[in-house]
Scaffold this active site. Structure first.
Site, PDB file in Angstrom:
ATOM      1  N   LYS A  33      76.855  72.062  34.257  1.00  0.00           N
ATOM      2  CA  LYS A  33      75.517  71.459  34.184  1.00  0.00           C
ATOM      3  C   LYS A  33      74.864  71.843  32.860  1.00  0.00           C
ATOM      4  O   LYS A  33      74.737  73.031  32.543  1.00  0.00           O
ATOM      5  CB  LYS A  33      74.636  71.943  35.335  1.00  0.00           C
ATOM      6  CG  LYS A  33      73.226  71.337  35.270  1.00  0.00           C
ATOM      7  CD  LYS A  33      72.383  71.713  36.470  1.00  0.00           C
ATOM      8  CE  LYS A  33      71.642  73.016  36.296  1.00  0.00           C
ATOM      9  NZ  LYS A  33      70.417  72.926  35.489  1.00  0.00           N
ATOM     10  N   ASP A  60      71.423  67.424  33.142  1.00  0.00           N
ATOM     11  CA  ASP A  60      70.214  67.657  33.949  1.00  0.00           C
ATOM     12  C   ASP A  60      68.980  67.569  33.054  1.00  0.00           C
ATOM     13  O   ASP A  60      68.356  68.574  32.736  1.00  0.00           O
ATOM     14  CB  ASP A  60      70.353  69.053  34.590  1.00  0.00           C
ATOM     15  CG  ASP A  60      69.163  69.440  35.446  1.00  0.00           C
ATOM     16  OD1 ASP A  60      68.422  68.551  35.890  1.00  0.00           O
ATOM     17  OD2 ASP A  60      68.986  70.654  35.671  1.00  0.00           O
ATOM     18  N   LYS A  62      66.438  65.240  33.747  1.00  0.00           N
ATOM     19  CA  LYS A  62      65.304  64.812  34.597  1.00  0.00           C
ATOM     20  C   LYS A  62      64.395  63.829  33.864  1.00  0.00           C
ATOM     21  O   LYS A  62      63.199  64.074  33.670  1.00  0.00           O
ATOM     22  CB  LYS A  62      64.479  66.027  35.047  1.00  0.00           C
ATOM     23  CG  LYS A  62      65.257  67.073  35.819  1.00  0.00           C
ATOM     24  CD  LYS A  62      64.340  68.173  36.330  1.00  0.00           C
ATOM     25  CE  LYS A  62      65.047  69.246  37.113  1.00  0.00           C
ATOM     26  NZ  LYS A  62      65.921  70.134  36.296  1.00  0.00           N
ATOM     27  N   ASP A  65      59.759  58.488  32.550  1.00  0.00           N
ATOM     28  CA  ASP A  65      59.035  57.770  31.489  1.00  0.00           C
ATOM     29  C   ASP A  65      58.862  56.338  31.966  1.00  0.00           C
ATOM     30  O   ASP A  65      59.174  56.035  33.125  1.00  0.00           O
ATOM     31  CB  ASP A  65      59.845  57.857  30.174  1.00  0.00           C
ATOM     32  CG  ASP A  65      58.955  57.844  28.944  1.00  0.00           C
ATOM     33  OD1 ASP A  65      58.058  56.969  28.877  1.00  0.00           O
ATOM     34  OD2 ASP A  65      59.140  58.693  28.060  1.00  0.00           O
ATOM     35  N   THR A 119      61.162  72.572  43.152  1.00  0.00           N
ATOM     36  CA  THR A 119      60.975  73.668  44.117  1.00  0.00           C
ATOM     37  C   THR A 119      59.905  74.654  43.642  1.00  0.00           C
ATOM     38  O   THR A 119      59.465  75.505  44.404  1.00  0.00           O
ATOM     39  CB  THR A 119      62.292  74.424  44.377  1.00  0.00           C
ATOM     40  OG1 THR A 119      62.894  74.711  43.131  1.00  0.00           O
ATOM     41  CG2 THR A 119      63.232  73.623  45.237  1.00  0.00           C
ATOM     42  N   ARG A 210      74.024  82.003  37.569  1.00  0.00           N
ATOM     43  CA  ARG A 210      74.321  83.410  37.286  1.00  0.00           C
ATOM     44  C   ARG A 210      75.416  84.055  38.113  1.00  0.00           C
ATOM     45  O   ARG A 210      76.162  84.886  37.558  1.00  0.00           O
ATOM     46  CB  ARG A 210      73.013  84.220  37.342  1.00  0.00           C
ATOM     47  CG  ARG A 210      72.104  83.895  36.154  1.00  0.00           C
ATOM     48  CD  ARG A 210      70.671  84.231  36.412  1.00  0.00           C
ATOM     49  NE  ARG A 210      70.068  83.318  37.382  1.00  0.00           N
ATOM     50  CZ  ARG A 210      68.798  83.348  37.764  1.00  0.00           C
ATOM     51  NH1 ARG A 210      68.005  84.275  37.260  1.00  0.00           N
ATOM     52  NH2 ARG A 210      68.329  82.481  38.623  1.00  0.00           N
TER      53      ARG A 210
END
Ligand code: C5P
Length: 232
Positions: A33, A60, A62, A65, A119, A210
């Site tokens: 990603k 990614d 996002k 517009d 989130t 991680r």
């Protein structure tokens, strides 16, 4: 190449750090990603390099517009050979439909995924921007809009995956971050599920950062998670 379930989040500040890490993993074990930080620093050239190495790339960025701008941005991103990319569902129906139409026109269409509610937003913050009611209601409303507009699925917490599967007819992909294998550090994630729990809850793809990128042996960490998923 066997089908992969994990996208390792390349949360690195520059191309060299990302490529040093990528040399330690294999496209048979995970996709990658690329998010806003790395893409802004390293650009499309890095994405093409990862694709050339055989990795499935989830871009990614996002996008959010006006419809024509999002459609053109997705067309440009698709030309890099990415496997999956995403847009904000809050861009609205016209933007989502124009995104889906643009993606359908390209050769080897990438999967188009919607982001519902970040989130990091809670009910109070949603009310500040004029969205009333529980977060879960907004997530379901936006996921339904994504489905009706022709998107392939949404990014969601694994905890929302079961609710979305119950309410939205398949095929509808659930791409879920917030994953921690047993015994790994939480970092800044608060509510996590293990990889097995997430898949059992209906997740199709897991975004894991991680626990893999900071592992002493990232390839072994990936193999361990994939082995746990293989027995489900
Ligand atoms: O290192 P960790 O596994 O927490 O990384 C998770 C990745 O998923 C990061 O790139 C993070 O930005 C992303 N993400 C998230 N939660 C969301 C959406 C994206 O953790 N709701």
């Amino acid at each position: 190449m066997p089908d992969i379930k994990i996208f390792t989040a390349l949360d690195f500040a520059d191309a060299n750090s990302a490529l040093d890490f990528v040399a330690k993993v294999s496209p048979d074990e995970c996709g990658l990603k690329v998010g806003k930080e790395l893409f802004t620093a390293a650009g499309p050239a890095l994405v093409e390099k990862l694709v050339d190495k055989g990795f499935k790339v989830f871009l990614d960025l996002k996008f959010h517009d006006i419809p024509v701008t999002v459609a053109k941005a997705l067309t440009a991103a698709a030309s890099l050979g990415v496997y999956m990319f995403n847009v904000h569902c809050l861009g609205g129906r016209e933007m989502l439909e124009s995104a889906a139409e643009a993606v359908a026109k390209v050769h080897n269409s990438p999967l188009l995924i919607g982001v519902t509610i970040l989130t990091s937003m809670d009910e109070t913050q949603l009310r500040d921007i004029g969205v009333a009611g529980p977060v879960e209601d907004a997530v379901l409303r936006l996921a339904r809009l994504a489905k009706m507009s022709g998107l392939d699925g949404v990014v969601c917490s694994a905890r929302e995956a079961t609710m979305l599967s119950a309410n939205i007819t398949a095929p509808f992909l659930k791409v879920t971050p917030g994953i921690r294998p047993l015994g790994t550090a939480l970092g800044d994630q608060k509510r996590v599920l293990t990889p097995q729990q997430a898949v059992q809850a209906g997740a199709d793809y897991l975004v894991i950062g991680r626990p893999i990128t900071k592992a002493p042996d990232p390839l072994q960490a990936l193999r361990d998670i994939n082995a746990q998923l293989a027995v489900l």
